[in-house]
Design a protein around this motif. Structure first.
Motif, PDB file in Angstrom:
ATOM      1  N   PRO A   9       1.077 -14.475  -1.089  1.00 48.20           N
ATOM      2  CA  PRO A   9       1.854 -13.322  -0.652  1.00 48.20           C
ATOM      3  C   PRO A   9       1.283 -12.044  -1.247  1.00 48.20           C
ATOM      4  CG  PRO A   9       3.251 -14.924  -1.795  1.00 48.20           C
ATOM      5  CD  PRO A   9       1.851 -15.408  -1.890  1.00 48.20           C
ATOM      6  N   LEU A  10       1.405 -10.960  -0.492  1.00 47.93           N
ATOM      7  CA  LEU A  10       0.876  -9.676  -0.940  1.00 47.93           C
ATOM      8  C   LEU A  10       1.998  -8.842  -1.555  1.00 47.93           C
ATOM      9  CD1 LEU A  10      -1.473  -7.629  -1.042  1.00 47.93           C
ATOM     10  CD2 LEU A  10      -0.729  -6.838   1.230  1.00 47.93           C
ATOM     11  N   LEU A  11       1.797  -8.457  -2.809  1.00 51.06           N
ATOM     12  CA  LEU A  11       2.776  -7.629  -3.507  1.00 51.06           C
ATOM     13  C   LEU A  11       2.159  -6.267  -3.795  1.00 51.06           C
ATOM     14  CD1 LEU A  11       4.131 -10.119  -6.209  1.00 51.06           C
ATOM     15  CD2 LEU A  11       4.945  -9.775  -3.875  1.00 51.06           C
ATOM     16  N   LEU A  12       2.970  -5.233  -3.661  1.00 54.77           N
ATOM     17  CA  LEU A  12       2.570  -3.907  -4.141  1.00 54.77           C
ATOM     18  C   LEU A  12       3.285  -3.668  -5.465  1.00 54.77           C
ATOM     19  CD1 LEU A  12       1.396  -1.037  -4.033  1.00 54.77           C
ATOM     20  CD2 LEU A  12       3.314  -0.408  -2.528  1.00 54.77           C
ATOM     21  N   VAL A  13       2.516  -3.487  -6.523  1.00 57.79           N
ATOM     22  CA  VAL A  13       3.077  -3.229  -7.849  1.00 57.79           C
ATOM     23  C   VAL A  13       2.957  -1.733  -8.140  1.00 57.79           C
ATOM     24  CG1 VAL A  13       2.922  -3.744 -10.319  1.00 57.79           C
ATOM     25  CG2 VAL A  13       2.403  -5.536  -8.631  1.00 57.79           C
ATOM     26  N   VAL A  14       4.081  -1.102  -8.402  1.00 56.05           N
ATOM     27  CA  VAL A  14       4.099   0.329  -8.726  1.00 56.05           C
ATOM     28  C   VAL A  14       4.534   0.462 -10.180  1.00 56.05           C
ATOM     29  CG1 VAL A  14       4.869   2.605  -7.998  1.00 56.05           C
ATOM     30  CG2 VAL A  14       4.855   0.717  -6.349  1.00 56.05           C
ATOM     31  N   GLU A  15       3.602   0.839 -11.016  1.00 51.60           N
ATOM     32  CA  GLU A  15       3.856   0.890 -12.468  1.00 51.60           C
ATOM     33  C   GLU A  15       2.920   1.928 -13.075  1.00 51.60           C
ATOM     34  OE1 GLU A  15       4.912   0.945 -15.710  1.00 51.60           O
ATOM     35  OE2 GLU A  15       5.728  -1.068 -15.339  1.00 51.60           O
ATOM     36  N   ASP A  54       4.463  -8.045   1.311  1.00 51.33           N
ATOM     37  CA  ASP A  54       5.629  -8.925   1.420  1.00 51.33           C
ATOM     38  C   ASP A  54       6.768  -8.432   0.532  1.00 51.33           C
ATOM     39  OD1 ASP A  54       4.583 -11.109   3.164  1.00 51.33           O
ATOM     40  OD2 ASP A  54       3.089 -11.221   1.562  1.00 51.33           O
ATOM     41  N   MET A  55       6.401  -7.763  -0.560  1.00 49.91           N
ATOM     42  CA  MET A  55       7.420  -7.243  -1.467  1.00 49.91           C
ATOM     43  C   MET A  55       6.803  -6.143  -2.307  1.00 49.91           C
ATOM     44  SD  MET A  55       9.878  -9.461  -4.020  1.00 49.91           S
ATOM     45  CE  MET A  55      10.979  -9.954  -2.696  1.00 49.91           C
ATOM     46  N   ILE A  56       7.659  -5.207  -2.734  1.00 49.26           N
ATOM     47  CA  ILE A  56       7.234  -4.140  -3.631  1.00 49.26           C
ATOM     48  C   ILE A  56       7.915  -4.372  -4.972  1.00 49.26           C
ATOM     49  CG2 ILE A  56       7.186  -1.647  -4.043  1.00 49.26           C
ATOM     50  CD1 ILE A  56       7.516  -1.321  -0.953  1.00 49.26           C
ATOM     51  N   VAL A  57       7.118  -4.407  -6.034  1.00 49.50           N
ATOM     52  CA  VAL A  57       7.643  -4.559  -7.389  1.00 49.50           C
ATOM     53  C   VAL A  57       7.501  -3.206  -8.058  1.00 49.50           C
ATOM     54  CG1 VAL A  57       7.423  -5.790  -9.576  1.00 49.50           C
ATOM     55  CG2 VAL A  57       6.882  -6.962  -7.417  1.00 49.50           C
ATOM     56  N   THR A  82      10.498  -2.280   5.951  1.00 49.28           N
ATOM     57  CA  THR A  82      10.665  -3.724   5.946  1.00 49.28           C
ATOM     58  C   THR A  82      10.191  -4.415   4.673  1.00 49.28           C
ATOM     59  OG1 THR A  82       8.541  -4.044   7.035  1.00 49.28           O
ATOM     60  CG2 THR A  82      10.484  -3.862   8.447  1.00 49.28           C
ATOM     61  N   SER A  83       9.602  -3.714   3.755  1.00 48.72           N
ATOM     62  CA  SER A  83       9.185  -4.372   2.522  1.00 48.72           C
ATOM     63  C   SER A  83      10.310  -4.306   1.497  1.00 48.72           C
ATOM     64  CB  SER A  83       7.938  -3.702   1.934  1.00 48.72           C
ATOM     65  OG  SER A  83       6.819  -3.902   2.756  1.00 48.72           O
ATOM     66  N   PRO A  84      10.856  -5.467   1.103  1.00 48.68           N
ATOM     67  CA  PRO A  84      11.914  -5.456   0.103  1.00 48.68           C
ATOM     68  C   PRO A  84      11.379  -4.987  -1.254  1.00 48.68           C
ATOM     69  CG  PRO A  84      11.279  -7.703   0.645  1.00 48.68           C
ATOM     70  CD  PRO A  84      10.532  -6.804   1.583  1.00 48.68           C
ATOM     71  N   ILE A  85      12.229  -4.330  -2.015  1.00 48.03           N
ATOM     72  CA  ILE A  85      11.828  -3.757  -3.294  1.00 48.03           C
ATOM     73  C   ILE A  85      12.579  -4.427  -4.437  1.00 48.03           C
ATOM     74  CG2 ILE A  85      11.726  -1.641  -4.690  1.00 48.03           C
ATOM     75  CD1 ILE A  85      11.520  -0.041  -2.090  1.00 48.03           C
ATOM     76  N   VAL A  86      11.815  -4.855  -5.438  1.00 52.04           N
ATOM     77  CA  VAL A  86      12.389  -5.381  -6.678  1.00 52.04           C
ATOM     78  C   VAL A  86      12.174  -4.350  -7.775  1.00 52.04           C
ATOM     79  CG1 VAL A  86      12.259  -7.205  -8.413  1.00 52.04           C
ATOM     80  CG2 VAL A  86      11.927  -7.757  -5.994  1.00 52.04           C
ATOM     81  N   ALA A  87      13.233  -3.999  -8.479  1.00 50.55           N
ATOM     82  CA  ALA A  87      13.144  -2.993  -9.535  1.00 50.55           C
ATOM     83  C   ALA A  87      12.700  -3.629 -10.842  1.00 50.55           C
ATOM     84  CB  ALA A  87      14.505  -2.321  -9.729  1.00 50.55           C
ATOM     85  N   LEU A 101      20.622  -2.064  -7.410  1.00 50.84           N
ATOM     86  CA  LEU A 101      21.121  -2.723  -6.208  1.00 50.84           C
ATOM     87  C   LEU A 101      21.730  -1.701  -5.243  1.00 50.84           C
ATOM     88  CD1 LEU A 101      22.730  -5.900  -7.842  1.00 50.84           C
ATOM     89  CD2 LEU A 101      20.460  -5.664  -6.811  1.00 50.84           C
ATOM     90  N   ASP A 102      22.448  -0.726  -5.784  1.00 50.62           N
ATOM     91  CA  ASP A 102      23.041   0.320  -4.945  1.00 50.62           C
ATOM     92  C   ASP A 102      21.975   1.122  -4.215  1.00 50.62           C
ATOM     93  OD1 ASP A 102      25.554  -0.462  -5.758  1.00 50.62           O
ATOM     94  OD2 ASP A 102      25.852   1.205  -7.163  1.00 50.62           O
ATOM     95  N   ALA A 103      20.816   1.287  -4.863  1.00 48.44           N
ATOM     96  CA  ALA A 103      19.730   2.048  -4.243  1.00 48.44           C
ATOM     97  C   ALA A 103      19.070   1.261  -3.113  1.00 48.44           C
ATOM     98  CB  ALA A 103      18.685   2.433  -5.285  1.00 48.44           C
ATOM     99  N   GLY A 104      19.346  -0.052  -3.063  1.00 43.40           N
ATOM    100  CA  GLY A 104      18.788  -0.867  -1.991  1.00 43.40           C
ATOM    101  C   GLY A 104      17.776  -1.898  -2.442  1.00 43.40           C
ATOM    102  N   CYS A 105      17.580  -2.024  -3.759  1.00 48.02           N
ATOM    103  CA  CYS A 105      16.667  -3.060  -4.257  1.00 48.02           C
ATOM    104  C   CYS A 105      17.263  -4.435  -3.988  1.00 48.02           C
ATOM    105  CB  CYS A 105      16.436  -2.897  -5.767  1.00 48.02           C
ATOM    106  SG  CYS A 105      15.590  -1.356  -6.215  1.00 48.02           S
ATOM    107  N   VAL A 106      16.397  -5.406  -3.709  1.00 48.04           N
ATOM    108  CA  VAL A 106      16.878  -6.770  -3.468  1.00 48.04           C
ATOM    109  C   VAL A 106      17.084  -7.520  -4.783  1.00 48.04           C
ATOM    110  CG1 VAL A 106      15.825  -6.938  -1.180  1.00 48.04           C
ATOM    111  CG2 VAL A 106      14.529  -7.696  -3.197  1.00 48.04           C
ATOM    112  N   GLY A 107      16.599  -6.945  -5.877  1.00 53.26           N
ATOM    113  CA  GLY A 107      16.768  -7.581  -7.185  1.00 53.26           C
ATOM    114  C   GLY A 107      16.199  -6.685  -8.252  1.00 53.26           C
ATOM    115  N   TYR A 108      16.317  -7.117  -9.476  1.00 54.23           N
ATOM    116  CA  TYR A 108      15.778  -6.344 -10.592  1.00 54.23           C
ATOM    117  C   TYR A 108      15.298  -7.328 -11.643  1.00 54.23           C
ATOM    118  CZ  TYR A 108      20.353  -7.663 -12.138  1.00 54.23           C
ATOM    119  OH  TYR A 108      21.453  -8.406 -12.418  1.00 54.23           O
ATOM    120  N   ILE A 109      14.278  -6.902 -12.364  1.00 52.57           N
ATOM    121  CA  ILE A 109      13.750  -7.717 -13.452  1.00 52.57           C
ATOM    122  C   ILE A 109      13.600  -6.799 -14.651  1.00 52.57           C
ATOM    123  CG2 ILE A 109      11.759  -9.055 -14.276  1.00 52.57           C
ATOM    124  CD1 ILE A 109      11.349  -9.990 -11.374  1.00 52.57           C
ATOM    125  N   ALA A 110      14.133  -7.218 -15.790  1.00 51.37           N
ATOM    126  CA  ALA A 110      14.097  -6.384 -16.980  1.00 51.37           C
ATOM    127  C   ALA A 110      12.723  -6.454 -17.630  1.00 51.37           C
ATOM    128  CB  ALA A 110      15.175  -6.829 -17.965  1.00 51.37           C
TER     129      ALA A 110
END
Ligand code: MN
Length: 128
Positions: A9-15, A54-57, A82-87, A101-110
């Motif tokens: 799967p292709l992930l876009l990592v924004v960090e 497939d997803m944005i991290v 269409t790309s789901p975002i994980v915070a 989650l309120d912003a629309g992220c499908v999940g979050y990882i600390a």
């Protein structure tokens, strides 16, 4: 470790933090993900004009447009809708999770990420 849901799967990592980015890159490539990288939300937008990961991290704390502001924006934009975002959040506080989650992220990882579970967590989120 579970296998990713389909081949590479292709992930876009924004960090914006190079150390965190290197760690995420190492863990995810080892787990079989393909990754694109951006250090700012603006860079991410440019990539998303031509690529549909497939997803944005996404780190929440970014210079310029922050991760949650970015997450709220693309839903109105067909190019990125269409790309789901994980915070990725340094804050494990319940209110920060809820904000993601309120912003629309499908999940979050600390952060700091748990290198032993990070890829599996993303795989689970990819499967919805
Ligand atoms: Mn940051």
């Amino acid at each position: 470790m579970n296998s990713p849901p389909h081949d590479q799967p292709l992930l876009l990592v924004v960090e914006d933090n190079p150390t965190n980015l290197a760690l995420v890159r190492a863990v995810l490539t080892r787990a079989g993900f393909k990754i694109l990288e951006a250090q700012t939300a603006e860079e991410a937008r440019q990539l998303l004009a031509t690529v549909r990961p497939d997803m944005i991290v996404m780190d929440i704390q970014l210079p310029g447009i922050d991760g949650l502001t970015f997450t709220r924006q693309p839903k109105a934009d067909p190019a990125t809708a269409t790309s789901p975002i994980v915070a990725l959040t340094a804050h494990a506080m319940q209110e920060d999770r809820q904000r993601a989650l309120d912003a629309g992220c499908v999940g979050y990882i600390a952060k700091p990420i748990n290198t032993r579970t990070f890829a599996d967590e993303l795989t689970r989120l990819l499967r919805g």
